[in-house]
Design a protein around this motif. Structure first.
Motif, PDB file in Angstrom:
ATOM      1  N   ALA A 104      51.080  28.996  33.637  1.00  0.00           N
ATOM      2  CA  ALA A 104      51.536  28.894  35.025  1.00  0.00           C
ATOM      3  C   ALA A 104      52.688  29.853  35.277  1.00  0.00           C
ATOM      4  O   ALA A 104      52.731  30.548  36.304  1.00  0.00           O
ATOM      5  N   ASP A 105      53.626  29.911  34.337  1.00  0.00           N
ATOM      6  CA  ASP A 105      54.776  30.802  34.495  1.00  0.00           C
ATOM      7  C   ASP A 105      54.361  32.269  34.481  1.00  0.00           C
ATOM      8  O   ASP A 105      55.030  33.120  35.074  1.00  0.00           O
ATOM      9  N   ALA A 106      53.242  32.562  33.816  1.00  0.00           N
ATOM     10  CA  ALA A 106      52.735  33.938  33.775  1.00  0.00           C
ATOM     11  C   ALA A 106      51.870  34.271  34.989  1.00  0.00           C
ATOM     12  O   ALA A 106      51.326  35.379  35.076  1.00  0.00           O
ATOM     13  N   GLY A 107      51.745  33.333  35.921  1.00  0.00           N
ATOM     14  CA  GLY A 107      50.972  33.582  37.132  1.00  0.00           C
ATOM     15  C   GLY A 107      49.480  33.449  36.960  1.00  0.00           C
ATOM     16  O   GLY A 107      48.708  33.958  37.786  1.00  0.00           O
ATOM     17  N   GLY A 402      43.007  35.180  34.263  1.00  0.00           N
ATOM     18  CA  GLY A 402      43.780  36.391  34.478  1.00  0.00           C
ATOM     19  C   GLY A 402      43.597  36.984  35.855  1.00  0.00           C
ATOM     20  O   GLY A 402      44.421  37.782  36.308  1.00  0.00           O
ATOM     21  N   ALA A 403      42.512  36.623  36.549  1.00  0.00           N
ATOM     22  CA  ALA A 403      42.269  37.134  37.900  1.00  0.00           C
ATOM     23  C   ALA A 403      42.823  36.218  38.976  1.00  0.00           C
ATOM     24  O   ALA A 403      42.611  36.442  40.162  1.00  0.00           O
ATOM     25  N   VAL A 404      43.554  35.182  38.555  1.00  0.00           N
ATOM     26  CA  VAL A 404      44.102  34.195  39.488  1.00  0.00           C
ATOM     27  C   VAL A 404      45.458  34.666  40.019  1.00  0.00           C
ATOM     28  O   VAL A 404      46.283  35.193  39.270  1.00  0.00           O
ATOM     29  N   ASN A 405      45.670  34.490  41.301  1.00  0.00           N
ATOM     30  CA  ASN A 405      47.003  34.626  41.889  1.00  0.00           C
ATOM     31  C   ASN A 405      47.688  33.270  41.737  1.00  0.00           C
ATOM     32  O   ASN A 405      47.350  32.315  42.442  1.00  0.00           O
ATOM     33  N   TYR A 443      37.273  26.483  49.168  1.00  0.00           N
ATOM     34  CA  TYR A 443      37.637  26.565  47.749  1.00  0.00           C
ATOM     35  C   TYR A 443      36.523  27.252  46.955  1.00  0.00           C
ATOM     36  O   TYR A 443      36.761  28.221  46.207  1.00  0.00           O
ATOM     37  N   ALA A 444      35.287  26.770  47.134  1.00  0.00           N
ATOM     38  CA  ALA A 444      34.151  27.313  46.388  1.00  0.00           C
ATOM     39  C   ALA A 444      33.830  28.739  46.816  1.00  0.00           C
ATOM     40  O   ALA A 444      33.484  29.591  45.984  1.00  0.00           O
ATOM     41  N   ALA A 445      33.932  29.025  48.110  1.00  0.00           N
ATOM     42  CA  ALA A 445      33.626  30.371  48.595  1.00  0.00           C
ATOM     43  C   ALA A 445      34.611  31.396  48.058  1.00  0.00           C
ATOM     44  O   ALA A 445      34.244  32.555  47.800  1.00  0.00           O
ATOM     45  N   THR A 446      35.862  30.997  47.877  1.00  0.00           N
ATOM     46  CA  THR A 446      36.850  31.912  47.296  1.00  0.00           C
ATOM     47  C   THR A 446      36.440  32.289  45.875  1.00  0.00           C
ATOM     48  O   THR A 446      36.557  33.451  45.463  1.00  0.00           O
ATOM     49  N   LEU A 447      35.923  31.313  45.128  1.00  0.00           N
ATOM     50  CA  LEU A 447      35.448  31.577  43.766  1.00  0.00           C
ATOM     51  C   LEU A 447      34.155  32.386  43.785  1.00  0.00           C
ATOM     52  O   LEU A 447      33.983  33.321  42.991  1.00  0.00           O
ATOM     53  N   GLY A 448      33.245  32.046  44.706  1.00  0.00           N
ATOM     54  CA  GLY A 448      31.995  32.801  44.814  1.00  0.00           C
ATOM     55  C   GLY A 448      32.221  34.234  45.237  1.00  0.00           C
ATOM     56  O   GLY A 448      31.517  35.150  44.791  1.00  0.00           O
ATOM     57  N   GLY A 449      33.217  34.463  46.097  1.00  0.00           N
ATOM     58  CA  GLY A 449      33.550  35.830  46.501  1.00  0.00           C
ATOM     59  C   GLY A 449      34.062  36.643  45.336  1.00  0.00           C
ATOM     60  O   GLY A 449      33.729  37.831  45.184  1.00  0.00           O
ATOM     61  N   TRP A 450      34.873  36.016  44.487  1.00  0.00           N
ATOM     62  CA  TRP A 450      35.373  36.725  43.293  1.00  0.00           C
ATOM     63  C   TRP A 450      34.212  37.077  42.354  1.00  0.00           C
ATOM     64  O   TRP A 450      34.214  38.148  41.731  1.00  0.00           O
ATOM     65  N   LEU A 451      33.216  36.209  42.290  1.00  0.00           N
ATOM     66  CA  LEU A 451      32.070  36.491  41.417  1.00  0.00           C
ATOM     67  C   LEU A 451      31.248  37.654  41.952  1.00  0.00           C
ATOM     68  O   LEU A 451      30.479  38.258  41.206  1.00  0.00           O
ATOM     69  N   GLY A 452      31.399  37.978  43.243  1.00  0.00           N
ATOM     70  CA  GLY A 452      30.729  39.163  43.771  1.00  0.00           C
ATOM     71  C   GLY A 452      29.930  38.983  45.041  1.00  0.00           C
ATOM     72  O   GLY A 452      29.348  39.951  45.539  1.00  0.00           O
ATOM     73  N   LEU A 453      29.867  37.753  45.595  1.00  0.00           N
ATOM     74  CA  LEU A 453      29.089  37.551  46.812  1.00  0.00           C
ATOM     75  C   LEU A 453      29.830  38.098  48.025  1.00  0.00           C
ATOM     76  O   LEU A 453      31.050  37.963  48.144  1.00  0.00           O
ATOM     77  N   SER A 454      29.085  38.691  48.939  1.00  0.00           N
ATOM     78  CA  SER A 454      29.675  39.243  50.150  1.00  0.00           C
ATOM     79  C   SER A 454      30.036  38.130  51.122  1.00  0.00           C
ATOM     80  O   SER A 454      29.556  36.994  51.016  1.00  0.00           O
ATOM     81  N   ALA A 455      30.859  38.471  52.107  1.00  0.00           N
ATOM     82  CA  ALA A 455      31.268  37.495  53.116  1.00  0.00           C
ATOM     83  C   ALA A 455      30.068  36.937  53.866  1.00  0.00           C
ATOM     84  O   ALA A 455      29.989  35.737  54.149  1.00  0.00           O
ATOM     85  N   PHE A 475      43.662  32.734  46.441  1.00  0.00           N
ATOM     86  CA  PHE A 475      44.155  32.457  45.084  1.00  0.00           C
ATOM     87  C   PHE A 475      43.453  33.282  44.012  1.00  0.00           C
ATOM     88  O   PHE A 475      43.790  33.176  42.826  1.00  0.00           O
ATOM     89  N   MET A 476      42.482  34.133  44.403  1.00  0.00           N
ATOM     90  CA  MET A 476      41.827  35.025  43.448  1.00  0.00           C
ATOM     91  C   MET A 476      42.126  36.486  43.801  1.00  0.00           C
ATOM     92  O   MET A 476      42.146  36.862  44.973  1.00  0.00           O
ATOM     93  N   LYS A 477      42.354  37.301  42.782  1.00  0.00           N
ATOM     94  CA  LYS A 477      42.516  38.742  42.973  1.00  0.00           C
ATOM     95  C   LYS A 477      41.158  39.369  43.266  1.00  0.00           C
ATOM     96  O   LYS A 477      40.118  38.786  42.981  1.00  0.00           O
ATOM     97  N   ALA A 478      41.161  40.557  43.780  1.00  0.00           N
ATOM     98  CA  ALA A 478      39.896  41.241  44.107  1.00  0.00           C
ATOM     99  C   ALA A 478      39.110  41.544  42.842  1.00  0.00           C
ATOM    100  O   ALA A 478      39.651  41.776  41.782  1.00  0.00           O
TER     101      ALA A 478
END
Length: 478
Positions: A104-107, A402-405, A443-455, A475-478
């Protein structure tokens, strides 16, 4: 093949979870990414998972939680304290989640607040007006029910009628749209059930995937066994016009492909044939847990995550550049004796996820793998008379990788019984059942977007997502 042997073999294939999955082609992954869903069955108490530590809210928290409140000072078994401060000290983790404190401290750990099944943004006045309408376009079905809310969390639409997603899960729908392989180490689930393909169900460490396929012995050296095994394989190729046997041959082919490709990975145990020393080290690392020292591999959730880690390490053999995994832990229905019970459960969560993250780091895949929690619902802010809590609604979820904000995301509920976030309308209902301010869809769409699904694709996977102005929570980096 007579009916009895057909049914026996079919049962073995069903246990392998091969219907109607087709595995990705084995190949080296490019830009590999994986999601790992951790389902906490029973309704995890998010109020005692992540605690606000600023003076005002911590005082409010303690005044309502009473004997269930987590403490800043230590007790012998670390059941209630010390809270593990994270980030700038505004928030703290349950003492049994201390293994995640450094991450958590490492982000690398995000807390997503007040998430739950809602069809559209819902205020307290909306809830008061809608709760007796029995209108699934306004409020989710069967609030506060374990089985119903588990389904709604896992289907990612707050509705299960045919006009939305039916009986499919959002993990399977994301897999279908992204071409990801989807795998479960926790049996069948709504999360992994799709319209055209479903999760491959795999066993724990040390298990042989061939299981009930006793006629097939690929390593046989004795002539009669070789002949029997060859005959078993030939039945897949035998010409037939029977659609049942054609379908069965296809299922059996998938099963044998799964056994041949994944059997050695699944069967490996620490120090055994096919094991990975870096993963073994991570999952056999001892963590202080009260007066005991525990390892992830000694626990149920840890063993499941150990299996996932091996699959990810062998992602080129497993095949495909996108994977989705499902694991789970039960027992979170803490109506009584919550402090001890919840502490034991969160030990598994903290140690299991910390070990899993260490394994990913050792593989150089920290940025490529994201694990996240789900649960039936939150629990009442106000304790009951049995030193426990009851069924509620909105809840805190954890996302790690590691890809988490890192940090806190979403809107933390106002800690006032009968306040603007409380679903209790009459005074006797003031329990702190928080009306979600973030939907499962978001919540789920943010994770699905990180996996590669388009808007645009996400709007088809999550049919109620369009009801919300914010569709990526950040909460996810690009």
């Amino acid at each position: 093949m007579d009916r009895r042997h057909f049914l026996r073999a079919a049962g073995a294939l069903g246990a392998l979870g091969v219907t109607p999955i087709s595995l990705p082609v084995a190949q080296a992954a490019t830009g590999y990414r994986a999601l790992v869903a951790v389902m906490l069955y029973g309704g995890n108490d998010g109020m005692n998972t992540v605690v606000p530590l600023d003076a005002t809210r911590y005082a409010q928290y303690c005044s309502v939680r009473g004997s269930l409140a987590l403490l800043k000072t230590a007790d012998t078994e670390h059941v209630r304290g010390p809270i593990a401060p994270i980030g700038d000290g505004s928030w703290g983790l349950h003492p049994r989640l201390a293994a995640l404190q450094g991450l958590a401290d490492a982000g690398r750990l995000a807390s997503v607040f007040n998430v739950g099944p809602i069809v559209r943004p819902t205020t307290r006045s909306d809830f008061a007006a809608w709760r007796y309408l029995n209108d699934a376009t306004k409020l989710p079905e069967a609030l506060f029910s374990h089985s119903d809310q588990q389904k709604l969390w896992q289907n990612g639409a707050a509705r299960t009628d045919a006009s939305t997603v039916g009986a499919t899960g959002w993990g399977a729908r994301v897999a279908e749209k992204s071409g990801a392989g989807i795998y479960s180490f926790s049996g069948n689930s709504r999360f992994g059930t799709g319209a055209t393909r479903s999760a491959l169900i795999l066993p724990g460490p040390g298990s042989q995937m061939a299981g009930g396929l006793s006629a097939w012995q690929p390593d046989a050296t004795w002539a009669p066994n070789i002949a029997l095994s060859n005959a078993f394989l030939m039945t897949m190729k035998a010409p037939t016009t029977d659609p049942l046997f054609k379908a069965f041959a296809k299922l059996r082919g998938n099963a044998l492909d799964a056994v041949g490709r994944l059997g050695g990975i699944v069967a490996a145990t620490p120090g055994g044939t096919g094991s990975n020393s870096a993963i073994d080290t991570a999952f056999q690392r001892g963590y202080a847990c009260g007066t005991a020292t525990l390892t992830a591999y000694s626990q149920s959730l840890g063993k499941q995550l150990y299996q996932v880690a091996k699959m990810i390490a062998a992602n080129a053999t497993v095949g495909g550049s996108r994977h989705i995994y499902f694991v789970s832990l039960g027992g979170f229905d803490t109506h009584g004796n919550q402090p001890d019970q919840h502490a034991d459960l969160l030990s598994q969560v903290g140690i299991g996820l910390a070990s899993f993250h260490e394994a990913m780091a050792s593989l150089g895949l920290t940025d490529s793998v994201t694990s996240f929690t789900m649960s039936d619902f939150g629990r009442t802010f106000k304790p009951n008379s049995s030193s426990g809590t009851d069924h509620a609604w909105g809840n805190t979820q954890l996302v790690l990788g590691g890809a988490v904000n890192g940090g806190g995301w979403g809107s933390y509920p106002e800690l006032t019984l009968g306040g603007p976030d409380d679903a209790g309308i009459s005074s006797w209902e003031y329990q702190g059942r928080w009306i979600p301010t973030t939907s499962v869809d978001q919540y789920a769409a943010t994770l699905g977007g990180w996996l590669g699904l388009s808007a645009s694709t996400l709007l088809t996977v999550f049919p109620n997502l369009g009801n919300f102005a914010t569709r990526d929570l950040g909460f996810m980096k690009a």
